[in-house]
Scaffold this active site. Structure first.
Site, short mmCIF file in Angstrom:
data_model
loop_
_atom_site.label_atom_id
_atom_site.label_comp_id
_atom_site.label_asym_id
_atom_site.label_seq_id
_atom_site.Cartn_x
_atom_site.Cartn_y
_atom_site.Cartn_z
N ALA A 243 38.27 7.88 -15.64
CA ALA A 243 39.66 8.27 -15.44
C ALA A 243 39.88 9.01 -14.12
O ALA A 243 41.01 9.32 -13.76
CB ALA A 243 40.13 9.15 -16.60
N ASP A 244 38.80 9.29 -13.40
CA ASP A 244 38.90 10.04 -12.14
C ASP A 244 39.59 9.18 -11.08
O ASP A 244 39.22 8.01 -10.86
CB ASP A 244 37.51 10.45 -11.67
CG ASP A 244 37.55 11.27 -10.39
OD1 ASP A 244 37.71 12.49 -10.49
OD2 ASP A 244 37.44 10.67 -9.30
N ILE A 245 40.58 9.74 -10.41
CA ILE A 245 41.36 8.99 -9.42
C ILE A 245 40.48 8.55 -8.25
O ILE A 245 40.63 7.44 -7.72
CB ILE A 245 42.54 9.84 -8.92
CG1 ILE A 245 43.54 10.06 -10.05
CG2 ILE A 245 43.23 9.17 -7.74
CD1 ILE A 245 44.67 11.00 -9.71
N TRP A 285 32.25 7.99 -4.90
CA TRP A 285 33.01 9.07 -4.26
C TRP A 285 32.67 9.14 -2.78
O TRP A 285 33.55 9.28 -1.92
CB TRP A 285 32.70 10.41 -4.92
CG TRP A 285 33.45 10.68 -6.18
CD1 TRP A 285 34.76 10.38 -6.46
CD2 TRP A 285 32.94 11.32 -7.37
NE1 TRP A 285 35.09 10.80 -7.73
CE2 TRP A 285 34.01 11.37 -8.30
CE3 TRP A 285 31.72 11.87 -7.72
CZ2 TRP A 285 33.86 11.93 -9.56
CZ3 TRP A 285 31.57 12.42 -8.97
CH2 TRP A 285 32.63 12.45 -9.89
#
Length: 290
Positions: A243-245, A285
């Site tokens: 769910a991390d943008i 990331w």
């Protein structure tokens, strides 16, 4: 002063770790000399600052660990080794991903380690404070919080104890631009820890699913916050915050999509990256940080 050398297992990109650590204004780093000062709180509440210096390369990582604290050397060194996870052979992680669609990313960003936060309680407070905020304001709030109620030792900042935060009133944090709810989450959680209702050291020994259940019952701590704590406080290998943008944006870029992929699609794809999904998350990331 004592000094100890350590040769880490496999590849280890310490310079990237320094860049990530430097994002936090509370952490003292030096890129040119390649060191970071780590605040270590011992069980007797002694506060020690330890300098970790890289003297090797990503391919041949060598570190020195130094401190003016002449006692508890073995305990301090073990603490540092666990924070930087030097015993984890990142060559194994690299080889695993060569058989996946992330192979090129892992080739480009070799030796990306999981560096744990320096303190279980501080890591949880930072995660609560940072949730649902943009990064710049998130670090502004956590810095205000620590510099107001924590303690500075030799230029390094220690988070306040849960006992100290438990004594605060919500308005104390509201004056620092905390929302009412966030002030309640920080103080109420600290009170649970201070009175023994939550034992973070014991929770840290639980499997991921148990940690999610235990901390998830606490008001203001949702799945994102627990996953953040599992990854950065405990250094767990196999977490993937779908769910991390940032993760969604990285996969959108890698898959050449017009919009961010759905959480369920990400989770299904990430099943093939187990048991190293945390490293997949870090490398994704990193791909958009650049």
């Amino acid at each position: 002063m004592w000094k100890e050398y350590y040769h880490a297992s496999g590849m280890y990109d310490f310079d990237y770790s320094l860049r990530r650590l430097d994002m936090d204004p509370l952490i003292r780093t030096n890129f040119k000399e390649r060191w970071v000062d780590v605040p270590v709180r011992l069980d007797d509440n002694d506060k020690v600052v330890v300098r970790v210096n890289s003297e090797g390369t990503t391919e041949k990582p060598v570190f020195t660990v130094m401190s003016d604290h002449d006692e508890d050397q073995d305990i301090i060194f073990e603490n540092i080794r666990n924070i930087f996870q030097w015993d984890k052979d990142l060559n194994d992680v690299h080889q695993f991903f060569q058989g996946t669609e992330l192979a090129m990313l892992f080739h480009r960003y070799q030796g990306t380690p999981i560096v744990r936060d320096f303190d279980l309680y501080g890591s949880l407070m930072k995660a609560i404070i940072h949730q649902q905020l943009n990064m710049k304001f998130a670090y502004t709030l956590s810095t205000r919080f620590v510099q107001k109620y924590g303690e500075e030792v030799d230029g390094s900042w220690f988070y306040p104890t849960p006992e100290k935060v438990a004594e605060l009133e919500y308005d104390d944090l509201r004056e620092m631009q905390f929302s009412q709810r966030k002030a309640e989450y920080v103080i109420d959680t600290s009170r649970k820890i201070a009175n023994g209702e939550l034992d973070l050291k014991q929770i840290a020994k639980q499997p991921n699913e148990e940690v999610l259940k235990t901390l998830g019952k606490v008001r203001g701590i949702g799945p994102w916050t627990v996953q953040n704590w599992l990854l950065f406080a405990l250094g767990r290998d196999d977490l993937f915050p779908a769910a991390d943008i940032g993760i969604q944006n990285a996969l959108k870029k890698m898959w050449n999509l017009d919009e961010k992929p759905a959480k369920k699609d990400i989770e299904k794809k990430a099943e093939g990256w187990s048991p190293y999904r945390s490293y997949a998350a870090l490398t994704l990331w990193r791909s958009i940080e650049d």
